[in-house]
Design an enzyme around this catalytic site. Structure first.
Site, PDB file in Angstrom:
ATOM      1  N   LEU A 241      10.805 -20.626  -4.429  1.00  0.00           N
ATOM      2  CA  LEU A 241       9.731 -19.774  -3.893  1.00  0.00           C
ATOM      3  C   LEU A 241       8.468 -19.860  -4.754  1.00  0.00           C
ATOM      4  CD1 LEU A 241       8.900 -17.298  -1.980  1.00  0.00           C
ATOM      5  CD2 LEU A 241       9.565 -15.865  -3.920  1.00  0.00           C
TER       6      LEU A 241
ATOM      7  N   HIS B 184       2.764   3.240  -8.979  1.00  0.00           N
ATOM      8  CA  HIS B 184       2.557   1.803  -9.259  1.00  0.00           C
ATOM      9  C   HIS B 184       3.756   1.211 -10.000  1.00  0.00           C
ATOM     10  CE1 HIS B 184      -1.357   2.243  -7.663  1.00  0.00           C
ATOM     11  NE2 HIS B 184      -1.884   2.875  -8.677  1.00  0.00           N
TER      12      HIS B 184
ATOM     13  N   ASP C   6       0.829  -1.210   0.000  1.00  0.00           N
ATOM     14  CA  ASP C   6       0.000   0.000   0.000  1.00  0.00           C
ATOM     15  C   ASP C   6       0.864   1.261   0.000  1.00  0.00           C
ATOM     16  OD1 ASP C   6      -2.273   1.497   0.045  1.00  0.00           O
ATOM     17  OD2 ASP C   6      -2.775   1.108   2.133  1.00  0.00           O
TER      18      ASP C   6
END
Ligand code: FPP
Length: 254
Positions: free
Chosen positions: A145, A51, A34
């Protein structure tokens, strides 16, 4: 030989901790990324610049997760509520996965990362779906991962979809009412192949879940930072991991 992990005490002073000190690395870390918009505003830039900067931080965060041997990293990239943003911003956000994969897929392959998603995938635009499908296919045999993007994800939507599927299967006599338990319900969620998150990080000073992994985070440890997502880095990630070491998780027991 124990691996030396950097732990940054302050900007000027760096000490190294031994891997034994990090005895309890969370297996599954979820992050609410955020603060992109505020970061851009502070710099006098358009929101989409935030972004874009956030996308580059995703790459670095993945590398940190690989380095500290985290098994699953779930990132909240686009929520079911994000459709309410201006059309241009929505389109930019939904093009980011394609851009990210275009630039970073070779690195992800090198790092043995597997890509998956949770959320309402079918309702995404074709350009997002195609890029993500390609990356899933390409990385499907990687066993390092698991990088799990929450894309068009909302917990209430997920739970509602699960209820509909459960009712359908119940109608078709696939199980009895007594057989419907937490375990079975979990199998109808997008996360049915994942363990629950051990640690959930949210940046930018907000302290709420915002419809993210509501069912799955029943016993998750939360860690909040005022840092805005584009400023998130290894030092802050390690701070969260260190804090997690000291949490005592009793899952309702004593
Ligand atoms: C919240 O910040 C962030 C988002 C809604 C999008 C998160 C997306 C990224 C970090 C990039 C994703 C990258 C990939 C690879 C898919 P906000 O815009 O709500 O910030 P604000 O609260 O300051 O306005």
């Amino acid at each position: 030989m124990p691996m030396k992990l950097p732990f940054f005490k302050s900007k000027n002073e760096e000490r190294f901790i031994q891997s034994e000190e990090l005895t309890n690395v969370p297996e599954h870390v979820a992050i609410i990324m955020d603060g992109n918009g505020r970061w851009a505003k502070r710099k006098g830039l358009p929101r989409i610049a935030g972004h874009k900067a956030g996308m580059d931080v995703v790459k670095k965060t993945v590398e940190t997760a690989v380095k500290y041997n985290i098994k699953v990293l779930t990132l909240f990239a686009f929520s079911t509520e994000n459709w309410r943003r201006p059309k241009q911003e929505v389109e930019y956000l939904l093009r980011l996965p394609k851009e990210f994969l275009h630039i970073y897929l070779p690195d992800l392959m090198k790092n043995n990362v597997r890509i998956e998603t949770i959320g309402d995938f079918d309702s995404l635009p074709d350009y997002t779906k195609e890029a993500v499908r390609y990356a899933k296919e390409k990385t499907k045999n990687n066993d390092g991962l698991l990088l799990n993007f929450a894309l068009n994800y909302g917990s209430r939507d997920e739970i509602l979809s699960a209820i509909k599927l459960i009712m359908k299967d119940f109608d078709e006599d696939k199980f009895s009412l007594e057989q419907l338990d937490e375990e079975r319900l979990s199998q109808y969620l997008y996360t049915n192949h994942l363990s629950d998150p051990d640690l959930l990080i949210r940046t930018s000073g907000e302290q709420r879940l915002s419809n993210f992994l509501l069912w799955q985070s029943a016993y998750t440890e939360f860690w909040f930072t005022d840092v805005l997502w584009p400023d998130f880095n290894e030092e802050i990630f390690v701070e969260a991991l260190m804090d997690y070491q000291n949490r005592s998780r009793r899952f309702g027991g004593i």
